[in-house]
Design an enzyme around this catalytic site. Structure first.
Site, PDB file in Angstrom:
ATOM      1  CD  GLU A 110       1.884  -2.591   3.342  1.00  0.00           C
ATOM      2  OE1 GLU A 110       1.218  -3.056   4.290  1.00  0.00           O
ATOM      3  OE2 GLU A 110       1.644  -2.874   2.142  1.00  0.00           O
TER       4      GLU A 110
ATOM      5  CG  ASP B 210      -6.635  -8.527   3.727  1.00  0.00           C
ATOM      6  OD1 ASP B 210      -5.435  -8.217   3.771  1.00  0.00           O
ATOM      7  OD2 ASP B 210      -7.408  -8.457   4.696  1.00  0.00           O
TER       8      ASP B 210
ATOM      9  CG  ASN C 286      -0.302  -0.021   2.527  1.00  0.00           C
ATOM     10  OD1 ASN C 286       0.845   0.452   2.674  1.00  0.00           O
ATOM     11  ND2 ASN C 286      -0.981  -0.535   3.534  1.00  0.00           N
ATOM     12  NE  ARG C 287      -1.763   7.111  -0.031  1.00  0.00           N
ATOM     13  CZ  ARG C 287      -2.213   7.713  -1.121  1.00  0.00           C
ATOM     14  NH1 ARG C 287      -1.414   8.495  -1.817  1.00  0.00           N
ATOM     15  NH2 ARG C 287      -3.458   7.541  -1.517  1.00  0.00           N
TER      16      ARG C 287
END
Length: 770
Positions: free
Chosen positions: A205, A276, A202-203
């Site tokens: 990470e 997920d 995601n952003r």
């Protein structure tokens, strides 16, 4: 738009085997209203009226994979507690194989309890998420991984920092590499040694992976950082960064353009489990053999579905199908309509030509949508329209009509039918409601009887007067064009401001010039000015009675015509440069210049087509290569082999005598383009752009681009007797901006003898093209 129905069908048919390895947890949701604060503390008191559980983390990914049609085995660890019992029971009920899940009393099943008041999460309580995985459980996980992977199954690794996925990492690295490995991890770098095929950070990470500020990543940042993201993650195929409300961006190892998806509107309060779900749908599509871009689109659509629902939820195929919007063929549309109806949505169908959109169309479509939840618009195919409306219709081709209708917010689905009525389509789709415009009655419609036969409804809409397509087309055709008709030839109004200059160099060709001017007199739009540069030794060509007559016609039509004596004669390149510089000095507002030879007749409408093509292609120039119609019966199929379409915007090219691109010149021999147009079976107003070596006789340039490339400033390096100056100018522009030819070409060569007799000096052999 991605064909969601076909993607789902591929996944269902492939039923890919996928092993999910990772951190399993249970999501616990309490929901209710809140209208007061507690006495013991200033906190909201939630009057719970709903309580439910759902698989979370890797369990949520496994559940979504199973819902999409994959065969799923999950590897992880849970406790022997009630939460573990509940989680495994839910997964089993969804068809997930849980036989590889390690159960141990030494583990507390991770559980996240969320308390929701009026759609807002007011508190979250985490259990079993802070302790390390005990050594004996780690050993059991390693054995479970060893026994579960292999056999060609794809892998989805879900590492959310709870320890189970990390415990399996070394064993996964030692095992034979699967056909597909996708990693969805909080710490992406920890999995680089496994060289995953795709990672889905995601952003935050993605920012952590590169040591960037967590607020920095957006779509542009991802694209700029593509190479670093791929290297840091060691992803073999792609990195797909999810950006919440900004969708996702996928960058690929092979250097293909980044692919952007766009998220549907939803509250971030409902974003639990969206990551997920994205990873699961993407993995399912890749495991079924779908392209990365299609897999990313499926992942985005699946995430959109779950964020629109409260709590942690599953994305099932029907919910994906009903998210589809756009143009679909009959069978795919039938799947989508059936999915809507299974979910209780009321489907409305209307049909028509929808050729030139007007207020009547907008009103009828809005009224049609009011009769249900989903509006399907069925368009008559072009052949059907011609049978119903006559050979001059449709004005817009079916693909264009469908794209415009699909872009309307009130329309959900569009299809095209070949028959004269939608009766067969209605039999196949069986919509709940059939709607038709007010210029029909139910008794006139055979399809109404079909709808009534299965219990559907028929509604005839109110008629909007004076808003039919025929009325609109008639009004358009009656509007004055910039070319004045004969009734206004005596008008004293000034000529329309030109949008382009037509530059005609001429010498010793009075009759040919008259024919060339006659072709220009047949052009309607855009407004243009004619500049004739004459280098005849005696009387200027425009003094010929026929040329004089056509100049008078052009001026009566509202065209400015300028006559220049461009002596002494220093060669064609210098002649063209003089005309170009005159255009710049006297008409600075002009964007395009058409260099038109003095022995070329243009088909009516050719000028407008050239201008439209250059703008649409964003090309430095577009040409209509001249044809000699005395060669109309001379079929040269071997010379047509060089034909190659331009797909999309024109790109810069380098052409030189020693390059393969140079051989394209054969396309312009004889009447080859007329033959080619016949082979392509083009409609009357259709044109196709193709790649050229150069174009002779009729070339429309972006004037600024031609000037930036140097124009014909090389004239002083050539002797007066030369040829090929137009080739050099075009090659310069092509290197900067690209160029194209269009077919069909309505530029006809008059086949008079050339006035450049001495061709021993070819400019393209003398002048370096930079």
């Amino acid at each position: 738009m991605v064909d969601i129905a076909t993607l789902l069908r591929r996944i269902t048919e492939a039923a890919p085997e996928i092993v999910v390895v990772g951190d399993l947890l249970l999501d616990d949701w309490w929901q209710g209203g809140s209208g007061r604060l507690g006495r013991e503390a200033p906190v909201p008191v939630v009057d719970a009226h709903e309580h439910h559980f759902a698989p979370g983390g890797a369990a949520n990914a496994a559940a979504n994979l199973a819902a999409l049609g994959a065969r799923v085995r999950v590897v992880g660890a849970v406790g022997t507690d009630a939460s573990g019992d509940r989680l495994l029971a839910q997964l089993s009920d969804l068809g997930v194989d849980t036989s590889a899940v390690v159960r141990s009393p030494a583990v507390t099943t991770p559980c996240k309890t969320r308390i929701v008041a009026r759609d807002s999460v007011v508190a979250r309580v985490d259990e079993g998420t802070g302790a390390e995985v005990p050594a004996e459980v780690r050993e059991q996980l390693v054995r479970s991984v060893r026994e579960s992977i292999g056999g060609g199954a794809a892998q989805l690794i879900c590492d959310y920092g709870l320890g189970a996925a990390a415990a399996a990492r070394d064993e996964l690295a030692r095992a034979p590499r699967p056909a597909l490995r996708v990693v969805d991890a909080h710490e992406v770098a920890a999995w680089a040694d496994l060289e995953p095929d795709v990672v889905t950070p995601n952003r935050q990470e993605a920012a952590a992976l590169l040591g960037a500020d967590a607020a920095e990543p957006g779509s542009e940042w991802v694209q700029r950082s593509a190479e670093r993201l791929l290297e840091a993650s060691a992803a073999r195929l792609a990195v797909a960064v999810t950006l919440d409300r900004d969708g996702s961006v996928t960058v690929r190892r092979d250097g293909a353009p980044a692919h952007r998806t766009h998220a549907g509107p939803a509250s971030e309060q409902n974003a639990s489990g969206a990551g997920d779900t994205y990873a699961a749908a993407l993995t399912a599509a890749l495991a079924a053999g779908c392209a990365v871009e299609d897999a990313a689109e499926l992942g985005q659509l699946a995430a959109d579905v779950v964020v629109r629902a409260a709590g942690t939820s599953l994305c099932r195929p029907d919910e994906l199908l009903v998210a589809a919007r756009g143009v679909f063929d009959r069978e795919v549309l039938a799947d989508i309509v059936a999915a809507h109806q299974r979910l209780g949505h009321r489907v409305v169908l209307t049909n028509g030509v929808f050729d030139v959109l007007h207020r009547g169309h907008a009103a009828s479509l809005a009224e049609a949508k009011s009769h249900g939840d989903v509006l399907v618009v069925a368009l008559n195919a072009d052949a059907s329209v011609r049978r119903l409306k006559g050979p001059e219709r449709p004005i817009n081709e079916q693909a264009d009509r469908a794209a415009v209708i699909a872009a309307l917010g009130v329309v959900d689905l569009v299809t095209i039918f070949e028959e004269d009525t939608p009766a067969d389509l209605i039999e196949r789709l069986r919509p709940d409601v059939y709607v038709k415009g007010g210029d029909y009655s139910e008794q006139m419609l055979a399809e109404a009887r079909i709808v009534r036969s299965y219990g559907g409804e028929v509604h005839i809409l109110g008629y909007v007067p004076e808003h039919s397509t025929t009325d609109v087309v008639t009004r358009i055709r009656r509007r004055p064009r910039t070319r004045r008709p004969a009734a206004r030839w005596a008008s004293a109004e000034p000529p329309a401001a030109p949008r382009l200059d037509v530059l005609i160099p001429t010498s010793e060709r009075p009759a040919e010039l008259a024919v060339t001017l006659a072709g220009l007199a047949a052009q309607d739009d855009p407004p243009f000015r004619v500049v004739i540069g004459d280098q005849s030794e005696r009387m200027p060509d425009w003094e010929h009675p026929a040329a004089q007559a056509m100049i008078r016609v052009l001026r009566a039509q509202g065209r400015a015509v300028e006559l220049l004596r461009t002596l002494p004669r220093r060669g064609v390149a210098e002649h063209r440069e003089r005309l170009l510089q005159h255009s710049v000095r006297t008409a600075p507002e002009v964007e395009d210049v058409l260099f038109l030879d003095d022995d070329v007749w243009l088909e009516p409408g050719q000028l407008a087509t050239l201008v439209a093509a250059r703008r649409e292609l964003d090309a430095g120039f577009v040409g209509a290569a001249v044809q000699g119609l005395s060669y109309l019966d001379d079929d040269r199929p071997h010379e047509l082999e060089a034909f190659e379409r331009w797909d999309g915007p024109v790109q810069p090219e380098a052409v030189a005598p020693e390059t393969p691109e140079f051989e394209r010149w054969r396309l312009h021999n004889a009447a080859n383009l007329t033959r080619l147009a016949g082979r392509l079976q083009l409609a009357d107003d259709e044109w196709v752009a193709y790649k050229v070596a150069w174009v002779g006789g009729c070339v429309l340039y972006d004037r600024a681009e031609l000037l930036e490339a140097g124009g014909f400033d090389f004239w002083s390096e050539l002797p007066p007797e030369h040829s090929g100056e137009d080739v050099v100018a075009q090659w310069r522009v092509m290197r900067r901006r690209g160029g194209a030819g269009i077919v069909p070409s309505g530029a006809v060569h008059l086949e008079s003898p050339t006035t450049v007799v001495d061709r021993t000096v070819d400019a393209k052999d003398r002048i370096a093209v930079q």
